[in-house]
Motif scaffolding. Structure first.
Motif, mmCIF file in Angstrom:
data_model
loop_
_atom_site.group_PDB
_atom_site.id
_atom_site.type_symbol
_atom_site.label_atom_id
_atom_site.label_comp_id
_atom_site.label_asym_id
_atom_site.label_seq_id
_atom_site.Cartn_x
_atom_site.Cartn_y
_atom_site.Cartn_z
ATOM 1 N N GLN A 10 -17.491 39.779 29.758
ATOM 2 C CA GLN A 10 -17.260 39.684 31.206
ATOM 3 C C GLN A 10 -17.385 41.070 31.831
ATOM 4 N N TRP A 11 -16.407 41.462 32.650
ATOM 5 C CA TRP A 11 -16.493 42.772 33.313
ATOM 6 C C TRP A 11 -15.580 43.801 32.656
ATOM 7 N N GLY A 12 -15.417 43.715 31.364
ATOM 8 C CA GLY A 12 -14.564 44.661 30.655
ATOM 9 C C GLY A 12 -13.126 44.166 30.581
ATOM 10 N N GLY A 15 -10.012 42.483 26.072
ATOM 11 C CA GLY A 15 -9.074 42.533 24.936
ATOM 12 C C GLY A 15 -9.780 43.000 23.664
ATOM 13 N N LYS A 16 -10.855 43.770 23.844
ATOM 14 C CA LYS A 16 -11.653 44.230 22.692
ATOM 15 C C LYS A 16 -10.813 45.071 21.726
ATOM 16 N N GLY A 17 -10.002 45.973 22.316
ATOM 17 C CA GLY A 17 -9.180 46.861 21.479
ATOM 18 C C GLY A 17 -8.294 46.064 20.541
ATOM 19 N N GLY A 40 -10.723 51.728 28.285
ATOM 20 C CA GLY A 40 -9.312 51.808 27.911
ATOM 21 C C GLY A 40 -9.051 50.613 27.022
ATOM 22 N N HIS A 41 -8.923 50.833 25.735
ATOM 23 C CA HIS A 41 -8.759 49.739 24.777
ATOM 24 C C HIS A 41 -7.320 49.736 24.278
ATOM 25 N N THR A 42 -6.618 48.625 24.550
ATOM 26 C CA THR A 42 -5.190 48.562 24.231
ATOM 27 C C THR A 42 -4.957 47.826 22.918
ATOM 28 N N LYS A 125 -19.171 52.118 47.633
ATOM 29 C CA LYS A 125 -18.889 52.766 46.335
ATOM 30 C C LYS A 125 -18.818 51.746 45.198
ATOM 31 N N ILE A 126 -19.108 52.249 43.996
ATOM 32 C CA ILE A 126 -19.153 51.362 42.831
ATOM 33 C C ILE A 126 -17.747 51.070 42.314
ATOM 34 N N GLY A 127 -16.837 51.979 42.632
ATOM 35 C CA GLY A 127 -15.482 51.815 42.086
ATOM 36 C C GLY A 127 -15.423 52.417 40.698
ATOM 37 N N SER A 128 -16.218 53.480 40.493
ATOM 38 C CA SER A 128 -16.277 54.145 39.191
ATOM 39 C C SER A 128 -14.889 54.596 38.762
ATOM 40 N N THR A 129 -14.723 54.751 37.452
ATOM 41 C CA THR A 129 -13.458 55.278 36.933
ATOM 42 C C THR A 129 -13.373 56.789 37.163
ATOM 43 N N LEU A 130 -14.449 57.364 37.677
ATOM 44 C CA LEU A 130 -14.522 58.804 37.996
ATOM 45 C C LEU A 130 -14.347 59.676 36.750
ATOM 46 N N ARG A 131 -14.825 59.178 35.629
ATOM 47 C CA ARG A 131 -14.736 59.953 34.384
ATOM 48 C C ARG A 131 -16.050 60.704 34.095
ATOM 49 N N GLY A 132 -16.983 60.672 35.054
ATOM 50 C CA GLY A 132 -18.231 61.426 34.853
ATOM 51 C C GLY A 132 -19.283 60.662 34.066
ATOM 52 N N ILE A 133 -19.096 59.369 33.923
ATOM 53 C CA ILE A 133 -19.979 58.567 33.061
ATOM 54 C C ILE A 133 -21.421 58.542 33.608
ATOM 55 N N GLY A 134 -21.575 58.142 34.877
ATOM 56 C CA GLY A 134 -22.917 58.025 35.462
ATOM 57 C C GLY A 134 -23.679 59.345 35.398
ATOM 58 N N GLY A 220 -17.909 47.601 21.007
ATOM 59 C CA GLY A 220 -18.474 47.827 22.330
ATOM 60 C C GLY A 220 -17.391 48.239 23.312
ATOM 61 N N ALA A 221 -17.833 48.819 24.409
ATOM 62 C CA ALA A 221 -16.928 49.116 25.519
ATOM 63 C C ALA A 221 -17.487 48.430 26.766
ATOM 64 N N GLN A 222 -16.674 48.363 27.807
ATOM 65 C CA GLN A 222 -17.018 47.641 29.044
ATOM 66 C C GLN A 222 -17.346 46.188 28.709
ATOM 67 N N PHE A 235 -23.552 47.605 40.802
ATOM 68 C CA PHE A 235 -22.116 47.687 40.491
ATOM 69 C C PHE A 235 -21.913 47.495 38.987
ATOM 70 N N VAL A 236 -22.358 48.467 38.252
ATOM 71 C CA VAL A 236 -22.366 48.398 36.789
ATOM 72 C C VAL A 236 -21.966 49.764 36.247
ATOM 73 N N THR A 237 -21.871 49.845 34.944
ATOM 74 C CA THR A 237 -21.710 51.155 34.335
ATOM 75 C C THR A 237 -23.104 51.663 33.954
ATOM 76 N N VAL A 271 -12.478 45.190 37.667
ATOM 77 C CA VAL A 271 -11.955 46.366 38.391
ATOM 78 C C VAL A 271 -13.141 47.027 39.059
ATOM 79 N N GLY A 272 -12.928 47.555 40.238
ATOM 80 C CA GLY A 272 -14.040 48.203 40.944
ATOM 81 C C GLY A 272 -14.776 47.191 41.797
ATOM 82 N N SER A 273 -15.861 47.658 42.445
ATOM 83 C CA SER A 273 -16.569 46.804 43.405
ATOM 84 C C SER A 273 -17.555 45.883 42.704
ATOM 85 N N GLY A 274 -18.188 45.021 43.516
ATOM 86 C CA GLY A 274 -19.246 44.159 42.989
ATOM 87 C C GLY A 274 -18.887 42.699 43.089
HETATM 88 P P1 IMO Z 1 -13.257 48.721 28.864
HETATM 89 O O1 IMO Z 1 -14.017 49.258 27.677
HETATM 90 C C1 IMO Z 1 -13.294 47.487 33.030
HETATM 91 C C2 IMO Z 1 -16.091 49.562 35.678
HETATM 92 C C3 IMO Z 1 -15.488 50.438 36.757
HETATM 93 C C4 IMO Z 1 -16.563 50.345 37.812
HETATM 94 C C5 IMO Z 1 -17.857 50.312 36.995
HETATM 95 C C6 IMO Z 1 -18.518 51.668 36.839
HETATM 96 O O2 IMO Z 1 -11.840 49.138 28.907
HETATM 97 O O3 IMO Z 1 -13.456 47.250 28.983
HETATM 98 P P2 IMO Z 1 -17.984 53.897 35.491
HETATM 99 O O4 IMO Z 1 -16.739 54.711 35.383
HETATM 100 O O5 IMO Z 1 -18.475 53.366 34.189
HETATM 101 O O6 IMO Z 1 -19.055 54.580 36.272
HETATM 102 O O7 IMO Z 1 -17.560 52.620 36.392
HETATM 103 O O8 IMO Z 1 -17.488 49.825 35.718
HETATM 104 N N1 IMO Z 1 -15.636 49.878 34.302
HETATM 105 C C7 IMO Z 1 -14.773 49.129 33.615
HETATM 106 N N2 IMO Z 1 -14.088 48.029 33.989
HETATM 107 N N3 IMO Z 1 -13.201 47.970 31.774
HETATM 108 C C8 IMO Z 1 -13.909 49.043 31.380
HETATM 109 O O9 IMO Z 1 -13.944 49.461 30.112
HETATM 110 C C9 IMO Z 1 -14.710 49.707 32.339
HETATM 111 N N4 IMO Z 1 -15.505 50.797 32.313
HETATM 112 C C10 IMO Z 1 -16.068 50.881 33.510
HETATM 113 O O10 IMO Z 1 -14.248 49.929 37.183
HETATM 114 O O11 IMO Z 1 -16.473 49.119 38.469
#
Ligand code: IMO
Ligand code: GDP
Ligand code: MG
Length: 428
Positions: A10-12, A15-17, A40-42, A125-134, A220-222, A235-237, A271-274
């Motif tokens: 789905q959109w991350g 519960g992968k962690g 963020g993997h819990t 805005k994409i609603g990025s986590t602002l971690r510098g990924i893009g 995998g992540a996301q 509206f993706v990573t 989480v985030g836009s889209g």
């Molecule tokens: P895990 O691995 C949920 C979302 C952000 C934003 C979009 C782009 O925990 O499932 P980015 O920071 O990648 O530029 O953000 O992707 N996003 C996630 N949403 N779980 C995540 O990771 C996410 N990683 C990025 O909220 O909409």
């Protein structure tokens, strides 16, 4: 031996962690293949909750090894913070943790660029986590990036400065304030500390593992709906979150992929836009958020909540070649009189379809729901599939029938133990 891949459909935050930690004991190596500290993997066990961002979720199993693959973008400061949090758990990092020399480095100006780009996008805005990924993946593709293996090179600082200058030039076009010296000091301290870790040629490491008969789980992540190609663009990573990403992010040949475990929540969050067609703005949505504790593991933001979207799930299963499904957070659906599940999309003219369109979910679409009877039973302590309520059995049967892939695990709580095996999963 093959590599089994575990990913979110789905959109991350599916519960992968939790599941990687649960399955890890069946494997010799857990390998994270993409993303970075946006994840963020819990994991929860023995009453303790752990949130991992870049370190693979097999790290708490002393007998297995973990590797951060070349497809990952790594923030050294966040990495060292994660390492410090592990201090009290007696983990032998030298024996258990390996990092690909080819993983890209997130430098401080990548994060600043991420924030500047987002601010400039305003309401789009994409609603990025602002971690510098893009910006980091952007530099990778533009062939400007720095890799972890570069930190031991004698001209690392010079190359760092060159990259930083490029970033500062770009930033001069944005109305955005930042304080670089403060974050840079932490960055260089973390870089020094990272030199003590096992920096390896990960593709050899992983393929050698495979050829000696050891078993590997790729983490995998996301999620697939955030994939750079198949997600709801823009509206993706910025990485390939699908099964194909395990090949490029670890150096595994496609023929060596074994099982593909697809993880999904019994409902949807984002989480985030889209676009999010089944999003709920009423008290049902509030109930999902509250019962499911739907607040981001990385940013703490409230997650948007809605009913399960089956055409989207089936799409993700198709793109990934999912062989087994794991349904998470079934316990969160307890207490609803009726549960809805989206089976089709209807456009403004009344025409229905079960395909994801170009925009994934265009503005003119409406979800078509099937209503199913809910249940009131609390599931937290249920340990066998048969003991789950009949209504939940029907829900599971309905999803399996629609998607065409078996659901082998039903999760009923965040703890490692709250995992119900419906059917013993096959591992490679
Ligand atoms: P895990 O691995 C949920 C979302 C952000 C934003 C979009 C782009 O925990 O499932 P980015 O920071 O990648 O530029 O953000 O992707 N996003 C996630 N949403 N779980 C995540 O990771 C996410 N990683 C990025 O909220 O909409
Ligand atoms: P990930 O990014 O896919 O690893 O998922 P996150 O850790 O971001 O979010 C999943 C959240 O749900 C975490 O807080 C988990 O502890 C929790 N969780 C996982 N499985 C279950 C479950 O079956 N039931 C409940 N109630 N919570 C769960
Ligand atoms: Mg998460």
């Amino acid at each position: 031996m093959s590599v089994d891949v575990l990913l979110g459909l789905q959109w991350g935050d599916e519960g992968k962690g939790k599941v990687v930690d649960y399955l890890a004991r069946k494997y010799d190596l857990v390998a994270r293949f993409q993303g970075g500290p946006n994840a963020g993997h819990t994991l929860e066990f023995d009453g303790i909750k752990h949130v991992l961002h870049q370190i693979p979720s097999g790290i708490f199993h002393k007998e297995i090894k973990n590797i951060v693959g070349n497809g990952v973008v790594l923030d050294p400061v966040i990495f060292m913070n994660e390492i410090r949090k592990l201090d009290q758990f007696n983990i032998d990092l030298a024996a258990q943790l390996f990092l690909s020399k080819k993983a890209q480095l997130i430098i401080p100006t990548h994060r600043i660029l991420d924030a500047a780009y987002e601010k400039a996008k305003g309401k789009n805005k994409i609603g990025s986590t602002l971690r510098g990924i893009g910006p980091t993946y952007q530099d990778k593709i533009a062939r400007n990036g720095l890799r972890l293996g570069d930190i031991v090179s004698p001209n690392f600082e010079e190359r760092y400065s060159r990259l930083q200058q490029r970033h500062l030039k770009t930033l001069s076009n944005y109305d955005f304030e930042f304080d670089l010296p403060a974050v840079e000091k932490d960055f260089f301290e973390a870089i020094e500390q990272m030199k003590d870790f096992n920096l390896v040629n990960s593709e050899y490491f992983i393929n050698d593992y495979m050829s000696t008969g050891k078993t590997i789980l790729a983490e995998g992540a996301q999620g697939s709906l955030l994939d750079i190609d198949f997600g709801s663009y823009p509206f993706v990573t910025s990485s390939t979150t699908t099964a194909a990403g395990a090949c490029t992010g670890l150096g595994i040949a496609p023929a060596n992929i074994g099982e593909v475990f697809g993880i999904f929540k019994a409902y949807c969050t984002r989480v985030g836009s889209g676009p999010f067609l089944t999003e709920l703005f009423d008290e049902d949505g509030e109930q999902l958020r509250k019962t499911g504790n739907e607040f981001g593991a990385t940013t703490g933001r409230p997650r948007r909540c809605g009913w399960l979207d089956l055409p989207a799930l089936k799409y993700a299963v198709m793109i990934n070649g999912v062989t087994q499904l794991f349904m998470m957070k079934a316990d969160v659906l307890s207490g609803f009189d009726q549960i809805k599940v989206c089976t089709q999309y209807q456009d403004a003219s009344g025409e229905v379809s079960n395909e994801m369109g170009f925009e994934q979910h265009g503005d003119d679409l409406k979800p078509v729901y099937v209503e199913m009877e809910g249940w009131k039973d609390v599931l937290d302590n249920v340990t066998s599939y048969d003991a789950l309520p009949d209504q939940l059995h029907k829900y599971v049967d309905f999803i399996e029938e629609y998607v065409g892939v078996p659901i082998n695990i039903v999760s009923v709580g965040p703890d490692r133990e709250q995992t119900i095996i419906k059917q013993e999963m096959v591992i490679s």
